[in-house]
Enzyme design. Sequence first.
Site: not given
Length: 310
Positions: A159-160
């Site tokens: 996940a960013k």
Amino acid sequence: MSMANRDGWIWMDGQWLPWRDATVHAMTHTLHYGLGCFEGLRAYDTPAGPAIFRLDEHIERLFDSAHILGLDMPFDRPTLKQACMSAVHRNGLRQAYIRPLVFLGAEKAGIDPLGAATHVMVAAWVMNAYLGEDGLNRGIRVKVSSFARHHVNVQMCRAKSVSTYTNSILACREARAEGYDEALLLDTDGFVAEGPGENVFLVKRGVIHEPEITSALDGITRRTLHTLAADAGFEIRTRRITRDELYVADEVFFTGTAAELTPVIELDRRRIGNGRPGPVTRELQRRFFACVRGEPGNGHPDWLTPSRAG
């Protein structure tokens, strides 16, 4: 110029707001607890007008990030794609950095976000070379950080996420306080992970090597590099890499939406190769900028999405 005091328009929760009016409350949940995700995209000035590079892949990763973090997206993918395109168009930009952000609002306080609504905004503005034009042309100096990249069960590394970047900020500030241009982070086992906002590659005897991305972000510019390297006939090997392998590499470079493709010419006060960007780096830079600028014959016109009103 302050990011809060600009002319232009920001898309927030389905509405276009004047830039200075696109604000949130001081009790916004993500501001206090850091649960949120975002993307960074670039639009380039091409012969056919402004175009966003790999828009579909960025939107896909934004939705993947939200899913990993348990955030319910209130808008669908076509809506956010159009918001990104319109952000460039409405702000009259020929080239731009585009920032979609997914965050939790001020509907409640407390660690458990249940009951806080998910909000989405998209902004676009002009951003020059992240590590400087001189960095793109001549290369940068890098320091291995004293801060490790997250273990896979500490932070969800696919996940960013907003909170991941506290780690990046600490590493970046440490490196720049000591006179370097950028940091390099190792994983918790001591192997090379990535930069604060970049993937890293090395070249040795004509072969390109990259670290496994177990604790690093699966960069979209990284994926682009894989394709461009194959087009140019270069082999890429993905494996665990030690910091001293970078010291004795022929070439090292960073990739990222902001960093684009930036040569690294020094690491921990050790010169990389001959201290100048090498031929493999230069060839990949040439191919990359031909793609993002829509130059004729670049081979990947499908990576560009023209910006348009909506």
